[in-house]
Scaffold this motif. Structure first.
Motif, PDB file in Angstrom:
ATOM      1  N   PHE A 155       0.843  -1.203   0.000  1.00  0.00           N
ATOM      2  CA  PHE A 155       0.000   0.000   0.000  1.00  0.00           C
ATOM      3  C   PHE A 155       0.875   1.249   0.000  1.00  0.00           C
ATOM      4  N   LEU A 156       1.916   1.258   0.829  1.00  0.00           N
ATOM      5  CA  LEU A 156       2.803   2.416   0.903  1.00  0.00           C
ATOM      6  C   LEU A 156       3.509   2.641  -0.435  1.00  0.00           C
ATOM      7  N   PHE A 157       4.012   1.566  -1.037  1.00  0.00           N
ATOM      8  CA  PHE A 157       4.709   1.701  -2.313  1.00  0.00           C
ATOM      9  C   PHE A 157       3.758   2.207  -3.404  1.00  0.00           C
ATOM     10  N   ASN A 158       2.564   1.621  -3.452  1.00  0.00           N
ATOM     11  CA  ASN A 158       1.591   2.043  -4.462  1.00  0.00           C
ATOM     12  C   ASN A 158       1.190   3.502  -4.269  1.00  0.00           C
ATOM     13  N   LEU A 160       2.992   5.897  -2.862  1.00  0.00           N
ATOM     14  CA  LEU A 160       4.100   6.750  -3.281  1.00  0.00           C
ATOM     15  C   LEU A 160       4.163   6.860  -4.802  1.00  0.00           C
ATOM     16  N   ASN A 161       3.900   5.761  -5.504  1.00  0.00           N
ATOM     17  CA  ASN A 161       3.872   5.809  -6.968  1.00  0.00           C
ATOM     18  C   ASN A 161       2.750   6.715  -7.468  1.00  0.00           C
ATOM     19  N   ASN A 162       1.575   6.599  -6.812  1.00  0.00           N
ATOM     20  CA  ASN A 162       0.446   7.444  -7.211  1.00  0.00           C
ATOM     21  C   ASN A 162       0.748   8.919  -6.971  1.00  0.00           C
ATOM     22  N   ILE A 163       1.366   9.216  -5.816  1.00  0.00           N
ATOM     23  CA  ILE A 163       1.718  10.598  -5.511  1.00  0.00           C
ATOM     24  C   ILE A 163       2.768  11.113  -6.497  1.00  0.00           C
ATOM     25  N   HIS A 164       3.714  10.224  -6.847  1.00  0.00           N
ATOM     26  CA  HIS A 164       4.725  10.609  -7.833  1.00  0.00           C
ATOM     27  C   HIS A 164       4.067  10.985  -9.162  1.00  0.00           C
ATOM     28  N   THR A 165       3.054  10.205  -9.551  1.00  0.00           N
ATOM     29  CA  THR A 165       2.339  10.510 -10.792  1.00  0.00           C
ATOM     30  C   THR A 165       1.624  11.854 -10.703  1.00  0.00           C
ATOM     31  N   LEU A 166       0.992  12.108  -9.525  1.00  0.00           N
ATOM     32  CA  LEU A 166       0.296  13.379  -9.347  1.00  0.00           C
ATOM     33  C   LEU A 166       1.268  14.555  -9.414  1.00  0.00           C
ATOM     34  N   VAL A 167       2.416  14.373  -8.760  1.00  0.00           N
ATOM     35  CA  VAL A 167       3.418  15.448  -8.779  1.00  0.00           C
ATOM     36  C   VAL A 167       3.932  15.659 -10.197  1.00  0.00           C
ATOM     37  N   TYR A 168       4.172  14.555 -10.929  1.00  0.00           N
ATOM     38  CA  TYR A 168       4.680  14.646 -12.303  1.00  0.00           C
ATOM     39  C   TYR A 168       3.691  15.393 -13.202  1.00  0.00           C
ATOM     40  N   LEU A 181      -0.800  11.109   3.542  1.00  0.00           N
ATOM     41  CA  LEU A 181       0.158  10.035   3.784  1.00  0.00           C
ATOM     42  C   LEU A 181       0.974  10.321   5.041  1.00  0.00           C
ATOM     43  N   ALA A 182       1.379  11.582   5.223  1.00  0.00           N
ATOM     44  CA  ALA A 182       2.134  11.948   6.423  1.00  0.00           C
ATOM     45  C   ALA A 182       1.303  11.728   7.676  1.00  0.00           C
ATOM     46  N   TYR A 209      -6.651   6.729   4.907  1.00  0.00           N
ATOM     47  CA  TYR A 209      -6.355   5.519   4.124  1.00  0.00           C
ATOM     48  C   TYR A 209      -7.269   5.444   2.896  1.00  0.00           C
ATOM     49  N   MET A 210      -8.568   5.708   3.109  1.00  0.00           N
ATOM     50  CA  MET A 210      -9.519   5.664   2.000  1.00  0.00           C
ATOM     51  C   MET A 210      -9.183   6.724   0.949  1.00  0.00           C
ATOM     52  N   SER A 211      -8.795   7.905   1.404  1.00  0.00           N
ATOM     53  CA  SER A 211      -8.472   8.976   0.464  1.00  0.00           C
ATOM     54  C   SER A 211      -7.272   8.614  -0.402  1.00  0.00           C
ATOM     55  N   LEU A 212      -6.282   7.984   0.206  1.00  0.00           N
ATOM     56  CA  LEU A 212      -5.105   7.588  -0.566  1.00  0.00           C
ATOM     57  C   LEU A 212      -5.428   6.440  -1.511  1.00  0.00           C
ATOM     58  N   GLN A 213      -6.278   5.515  -1.079  1.00  0.00           N
ATOM     59  CA  GLN A 213      -6.697   4.449  -1.984  1.00  0.00           C
ATOM     60  C   GLN A 213      -7.532   4.998  -3.138  1.00  0.00           C
ATOM     61  N   GLN A 214      -8.248   6.088  -2.867  1.00  0.00           N
ATOM     62  CA  GLN A 214      -9.100   6.680  -3.895  1.00  0.00           C
ATOM     63  C   GLN A 214      -8.285   7.214  -5.074  1.00  0.00           C
ATOM     64  N   LEU A 215      -6.976   7.419  -4.883  1.00  0.00           N
ATOM     65  CA  LEU A 215      -6.117   7.873  -5.975  1.00  0.00           C
ATOM     66  C   LEU A 215      -6.108   6.872  -7.135  1.00  0.00           C
ATOM     67  N   ARG A 216      -6.447   5.621  -6.833  1.00  0.00           N
ATOM     68  CA  ARG A 216      -6.461   4.592  -7.877  1.00  0.00           C
ATOM     69  C   ARG A 216      -7.695   4.692  -8.760  1.00  0.00           C
ATOM     70  N   TYR A 217      -8.715   5.426  -8.295  1.00  0.00           N
ATOM     71  CA  TYR A 217      -9.992   5.473  -8.999  1.00  0.00           C
ATOM     72  C   TYR A 217     -10.279   6.914  -9.442  1.00  0.00           C
TER      73      TYR A 217
END
Length: 345
Positions: A155-158, A160-168, A181-182, A209-217
């Protein structure tokens, strides 16, 4: 252990002072030489008691019966001499000496040999019981710590990848995702060390947790969250619900519609109910089995350790949906001025 030994020392000192006073009071009524006789009686008792006490300390449980009985015989034989030395009568004949020797041996030496054995055994029993309880407590705490630490690192790795995509992509939601996440990590590392936390804080953690998982959708929130009752007054063990929620995400279809995951938290009187329901994917890999990774076994173990005979965990699998209902009874609620409102997400 030092504290327990200090308590035993204080108890023994108090009892010896009381015994000396009672002996002096009794002997002062029988003879005018009460002081010398009191010194002889109390001195003999102290010598016999602590000589045997330290013999037991040195040899008890070490399978050294020969040296123990040899030294015990020495204590028995020499025990009466201090009493005879302070006796006010002149014991200049063998018959008189042997008579008072046997009197002191039977009435003083042997009883205090037994009392020292009883004191040593009692102290060992108390210390061993406390040690056992401490070891069991440490084992439970270690297991709880291990169970709390078993949140899926993927979950943490995924995330971070999602946040990296958002930042990019310079998405406006990236800073908020970093803060969530913090907050989640801070709760896991620091705040969850307490035995219990406010239910509202646990729910904030789940919402992060739900908000961070929501990045996938991309669509609207896939979780329908309802919170009812006096949640502000309720305290629970931390990180108790996360595995159930994590399992719901893990074993749902890859594509979820808004509100497919249903989570409800309800507090009624001293009963807390947490329920989570998720659709089951057609892919066999997504079928939630009872072992279910670490989710359900983890929750079962923690509930057994934290809330024995205070909880029920019901699991229902209809083939299309998977539902888990956890009830914890007997929670101590703290009074709160206002009631929680019904929240929908």
């Amino acid at each position: 252990m030092k504290r327990i030994k200090k308590v035993f020392v204080l108890i023994q000192i108090s009892l010896w002072i009381l015994f000396a006073l009672l002996a002096a009071l009794q002997l002062s009524q029988d003879t005018s030489h009460w002081f010398a006789l009191t010194v002889g009686v109390v001195g003999t008792c102290l010598y016999v008691y602590y000589s045997h006490f330290f013999l037991l300390t040195r040899y008890l449980g070490k399978r050294k019966k020969g040296p123990y009985f040899l030294r015990l015989t020495g204590v028995l034989l020499t025990g009466p001499f201090l009493y005879l030395f302070f006796h006010y009568r002149k014991l200049d004949t063998w018959d008189l000496f042997s008579e008072y020797y046997m009197i002191s041996l039977i009435s003083i030496v042997i009883p205090f040999i037994f009392l020292s054995w009883l004191a040593r055994v009692t102290e060992n029993l108390v210390i061993n019981t406390v040690k056992k309880e401490q070891l069991e407590k440490q084992a439970v705490e270690a297991e709880l710590y291990y169970l709390k630490s078993q949140i899926n690192p993927h979950f943490l790795f995924n995330t971070l990848n999602n946040i990296h995509t958002l930042v990019y992509k310079q998405a406006p939601t990236a800073p908020e995702a970093v803060m969530q996440l913090a907050s989640l990590m801070r709760y896991m590392i620091y705040e969850s060390n307490a035995p219990t936390v406010p239910l509202t804080r646990e729910m904030n953690y789940l919402q992060d947790y739900m908000s961070l998982q929501q990045l996938r959708y991309k669509q609207s929130p896939v979780v329908d969250l309802k919170i009812e009752g006096e949640t502000e007054a309720c305290h629970i063990a931390p990180l108790l619900f996360i595995h159930l929620l994590e399992n719901a995400y893990k074993h749902s279809p890859a594509r979820l519609n808004p509100g497919d995951l249903k989570v409800k938290v309800e507090v009624q009187e001293d009963i807390l109910t947490f329920s989570v329901q998720n659709p089951v994917g057609n892919n066999p890999a997504h079928t939630l089995e009872e072992p279910g990774g670490i989710g359900l076994p983890n929750v079962r173990k923690r509930l057994t350790l934290l809330y024995p005979d205070q909880h029920t965990l019901e699991i229902q699998n209809s083939g299309e949906t998977f539902a888990v209902v956890l009830k914890i009874q007997g929670l101590q609620l703290q009074p709160h001025e206002r009631k929680a409102n019904l929240l929908y997400h």
